[in-house]
Scaffold this motif. Structure first.
Motif, PDB file in Angstrom:
ATOM      1  N   UNK A 180       0.797  -1.145   0.025  1.00 26.89           N
ATOM      2  CA  UNK A 180       0.007   0.094   0.030  1.00 26.89           C
ATOM      3  C   UNK A 180       0.842   1.251  -0.060  1.00 26.89           C
ATOM      4  N   UNK A 181       1.972   1.173   0.804  1.00 25.66           N
ATOM      5  CA  UNK A 181       3.004   2.585   0.770  1.00 25.66           C
ATOM      6  C   UNK A 181       3.286   2.499  -0.675  1.00 25.66           C
ATOM      7  N   UNK A 182       3.829   1.577  -1.128  1.00 23.89           N
ATOM      8  CA  UNK A 182       4.547   1.651  -2.428  1.00 23.89           C
ATOM      9  C   UNK A 182       3.779   2.328  -3.337  1.00 23.89           C
ATOM     10  N   UNK A 183       2.510   1.775  -3.514  1.00 24.12           N
ATOM     11  CA  UNK A 183       1.283   2.231  -4.559  1.00 24.12           C
ATOM     12  C   UNK A 183       1.259   3.741  -4.231  1.00 24.12           C
ATOM     13  N   UNK A 184       1.145   4.138  -2.857  1.00 23.92           N
ATOM     14  CA  UNK A 184       0.810   5.636  -2.654  1.00 23.92           C
ATOM     15  C   UNK A 184       2.205   6.363  -3.181  1.00 23.92           C
ATOM     16  N   UNK A 185       3.116   5.922  -2.950  1.00 28.15           N
ATOM     17  CA  UNK A 185       4.386   6.625  -3.591  1.00 28.15           C
ATOM     18  C   UNK A 185       4.437   6.656  -5.208  1.00 28.15           C
ATOM     19  N   UNK A 186       3.982   5.639  -5.616  1.00 28.47           N
ATOM     20  CA  UNK A 186       4.004   5.570  -7.043  1.00 28.47           C
ATOM     21  C   UNK A 186       2.867   6.385  -7.851  1.00 28.47           C
ATOM     22  N   UNK A 187       1.895   6.834  -7.142  1.00 28.45           N
ATOM     23  CA  UNK A 187       0.687   7.699  -7.517  1.00 28.45           C
ATOM     24  C   UNK A 187       1.242   8.923  -7.354  1.00 28.45           C
TER      25      UNK A 187
END
Length: 101
Positions: free
Chosen positions: A56-63
């Motif tokens: 979830x944190x990785x997806x938030x950064x990628x967004x």
């Protein structure tokens, strides 16, 4: 006196951040990265984030737009207590145009 690395790592606090969606996420303290992970990240290998962050944190950064990611990275480094060369006295001297003697 013998240095015991096992006593250093547990005290490193995770780095909390708020994503563009308003949710709070955490990255591990930057000081817990291995030397290999740090070299890869500095070399531009973004797969390190996928290894250390939860999905979830990785997806938030990628967004995040690139500029926001850069500011997040700066805050993450500062959170680790090691702002790097930008905070060194020699860097301030060079920026002001003065030469040290």
């Amino acid at each position: 006196m013998t240095f015991d690395a096992r006593k250093v790592i547990p005290s490193a606090r995770p780095f909390p951040f708020v994503g563009l969606d308003g949710e709070t996420y955490k990255l591990p303290n930057i000081n817990t990265l291995t030397g290999e992970q740090s070299r890869r990240l500095k070399g531009g290998d973004e797969s390190v984030l996928a290894e250390i962050a939860d999905p979830d944190a990785y997806e938030a950064i990628e967004a995040m737009p690139l500029g926001v990611q850069a500011q997040l990275a700066h805050a993450w480094i500062e959170h680790g207590g090691q702002p790097g060369k930008a905070g060194s006295p020699s860097s301030r001297t060079r920026r002001s145009g003065k030469r040290s003697r």
